[in-house]
Enzyme design. Structure first.
Site, PDB file in Angstrom:
ATOM      1  N   ASP A   1     -24.212  69.290 -12.255  1.00 66.34           N
ATOM      2  CA  ASP A   1     -25.125  68.885 -13.330  1.00 66.34           C
ATOM      3  C   ASP A   1     -26.180  69.948 -13.629  1.00 66.34           C
ATOM      4  O   ASP A   1     -26.973  69.793 -14.556  1.00 66.34           O
ATOM      5  CB  ASP A   1     -25.795  67.550 -12.966  1.00 66.34           C
TER       6      ASP A   1
ATOM      7  N   ARG B   1     -20.547  70.910 -22.280  1.00 65.22           N
ATOM      8  CA  ARG B   1     -21.787  71.617 -21.929  1.00 65.22           C
ATOM      9  C   ARG B   1     -21.629  73.135 -21.960  1.00 65.22           C
ATOM     10  O   ARG B   1     -22.629  73.857 -22.041  1.00 65.22           O
ATOM     11  CB  ARG B   1     -22.293  71.147 -20.550  1.00 65.22           C
TER      12      ARG B   1
HETATM   13  C1  S3P Z   1     -21.943  61.748 -10.465  1.00 62.59           C
HETATM   14  C2  S3P Z   1     -20.970  62.671 -10.274  1.00 62.59           C
HETATM   15  C3  S3P Z   1     -20.758  63.832 -11.140  1.00 62.59           C
HETATM   16  C4  S3P Z   1     -21.990  64.120 -11.995  1.00 62.59           C
HETATM   17  C5  S3P Z   1     -22.566  62.880 -12.608  1.00 62.59           C
HETATM   18  C6  S3P Z   1     -22.945  61.882 -11.538  1.00 62.59           C
HETATM   19  C7  S3P Z   1     -22.017  60.595  -9.541  1.00 62.59           C
HETATM   20  O1  S3P Z   1     -19.648  63.580 -11.979  1.00 62.59           O
HETATM   21  O2  S3P Z   1     -21.670  65.045 -13.003  1.00 62.59           O
HETATM   22  O3  S3P Z   1     -23.705  63.184 -13.373  1.00 62.59           O
HETATM   23  O4  S3P Z   1     -23.048  59.899  -9.514  1.00 62.59           O
HETATM   24  O5  S3P Z   1     -21.036  60.363  -8.831  1.00 62.59           O
HETATM   25  P1  S3P Z   1     -18.144  63.907 -11.467  1.00 62.59           P
HETATM   26  O6  S3P Z   1     -18.025  63.208 -10.182  1.00 62.59           O
HETATM   27  O7  S3P Z   1     -17.221  63.341 -12.492  1.00 62.59           O
HETATM   28  O8  S3P Z   1     -18.084  65.398 -11.383  1.00 62.59           O
END
Ligand code: S3P
Length: 450
Positions: free
Chosen positions: A336, A367
């Protein structure tokens, strides 16, 4: 259309506490709903994304009471905009793993991928019919990554456009355990399958290609679930008794802190103390990149908060930063932070290359393209790749009119870019910051004035 104006900052000084962690809040709400009995979630993030999770659990019959701690009331009277998301409390009366009820209507997950993906693992284990949808962004984000393994476990699922996108309909019940090698590193997919694994008839084995954030494993284990982690392999046993309720305090979000870590490094004459931040190593890849660039970030006051490592971050202006190469290995632990790392790269001497980041194309916005397009408007020299970006530093940024793509992390990253740009930066549609960081612009203003 709303807009916000950002002026070049002379310095940033002071301290603040970032909003409570979004990932941990989602999980606390969902898992407490599955526990048997009364849980207390202290300091949850009351922002749009976790509110989507709260509404979803309510739609499944869970009673959730929101209240403000006395500290929150005191603080809000001082600064309502900044403080509204701190020191709240949720009381959740968990229904147990098998006590949820069929929702009367479609569940709207809003902008929240975490809500949609994690909850699909719970719904797959329940013998009723449910439909998930989301906003225009979430309806374009890939869901096959959870649909395929959940189907292998026995859930009946169909979704829009050949079972790829929301809305998706789930009829769950009697799941069988599987061994699943995940094609992409994703904590959301991993967590979905761990939750489904609690309902399955044997040992579910999940193999991650790289380690992603592990908040699910930590919290469910603390509640009594049998989850073993061995390298990249996770074994989940069906729940033999019940999940115990929790009394949990949510620490500050590293991802929200990251905007001000970068700002502190690149704005001249700055010194910022960011307090009470989750420093779980599955989240802090950005700190490793900063170290390689030659920036100094000091961690103080390390402690444990509800099973997560937490500390304070002290950051000050970097005297010089050098370009680095960032590859796939670091990506899950800074997934992120890609947009704000692009801003940092504009101030590192040489060409910073960030590759192996193709997952960034399927976040709340694309992004990679969003940052490439908007930073180009600010006169940054860069090259976009299918899986990343190369950015030339040190660039002198020129203010421009830029767009948030209705993506909270793009809006906040461009605001940080605006702090070092010559002139007045206009950010269109900045209100999306409320997804994860209500009060972002007030914190910024406070640090600029101090
Ligand atoms: C998250 C996992 C990430 C992240 C998202 C929050 C989570 O996504 O980008 O903002 O809380 O498990 P991905 O697991 O799809 O990479």
């Amino acid at each position: 259309m709303t807009r916000v104006l950002i002026h070049k900052a002379k310095s940033l000084k002071g301290e603040f506490t970032p909003p409570p962690d979004k990932s941990i809040t989602h999980r606390a709400i969902m898992f407490a709903s599955l526990a048997e009995g009364k849980s207390i979630i202290r300091n949850p993030l009351m922002a749009e994304d976790p509110i989507s999770t709260m509404n979803a659990m309510r739609a499944l019959g869970v009673e959730i009471i929101e209240q403000q701690s006395s500290r929150a009331k005191e603080q809000q009277s001082k600064d309502a905009a900044t403080m509204s998301c701190y020191n709240n409390e949720l009381i959740i009366y968990g229904k147990g793993l098998n006590g949820l009820k069929e929702p009367f209507d479609v569940i709207n997950c809003g902008n929240s991928g975490t809500t949609a993906r994690l909850i699909s693992g719970i719904l797959a284990g329940n013998p009723f019919f449910s439909v998930l949808t989301g906003d225009d962004s979430l309806k374009q984000r890939p869901m096959a990554r959870v649909i395929n393994p959940l189907r292998q476990m026995g859930a009946v699922i169909s979704a829009r456009q050949g079972d790829k996108y929301l809305p998706m309909a789930i009829r769950g019940g009697s799941l069988k355990a599987i061994r699943y090698e995940m094609p992409v590193a994703s904590a959301q997919v991993k967590s979905c399958l761990i939750l489904a694994g609690l309902y399955a008839d044997g040992v579910t084995e999940i193999i991650e290609p790289q380690r992603s954030r592990d908040h699910t494993e930590r919290m469910l284990r603390s509640m009594g679930a049998a989850i073993e982690v061995e390298g990249l392999k996770i074994r989940v046993r069906p729940l033999s008794s019940v999940l115990s309720p929790v009394d949990i305090t949510i620490p500050g979000d590293f991802s929200s802190a990251s905007f001000f870590i970068v700002a502190g490094l690149i704005v001249p004459d700055s010194e910022i103390l960011i307090k009470n931040v989750v420093l779980n190593s599955t989240r802090t890849g950005l700190l490793e990149v900063i170290k390689k660039m030659g920036g100094e970030v000091r961690i103080e006051n390390m402690r444990d908060v509800s099973g997560e490592p937490v500390g304070d971050i002290y950051v000050r202006t970097a005297s010089s930063l050098k370009a680095v190469k960032v590859g796939k290995d670091l990506m899950p632990s800074m997934i992120d932070e890609f947009p704000v790392l692009c801003v940092l790269a504009t101030q590192a001497e040489g060409i910073t290359e960030i590759r192996g980041a193709e997952e960034l194309r399927v976040k709340e916005s694309d992004r990679i393209t969003a940052m490439a397009t908007e930073l180009k408007k600010m006169k940054v020299e860069l090259k976009e790749y299918p899986d990343g970006i190369a950015i030339k530093g040190r660039s002198s940024l020129k203010a421009a009119q830029v767009d948030s793509y209705n993506d909270h992390r793009i809006a906040m990253s461009l605001a940080i870019a605006g702090l070092i740009a010559e002139g007045e930066t206009v950010i269109n549609n900045p209100e999306c910051v409320d997804i994860s960081f209500p009060g972002f612009f007030s914190v910024l203003e406070k640090l600029m004035k101090a």
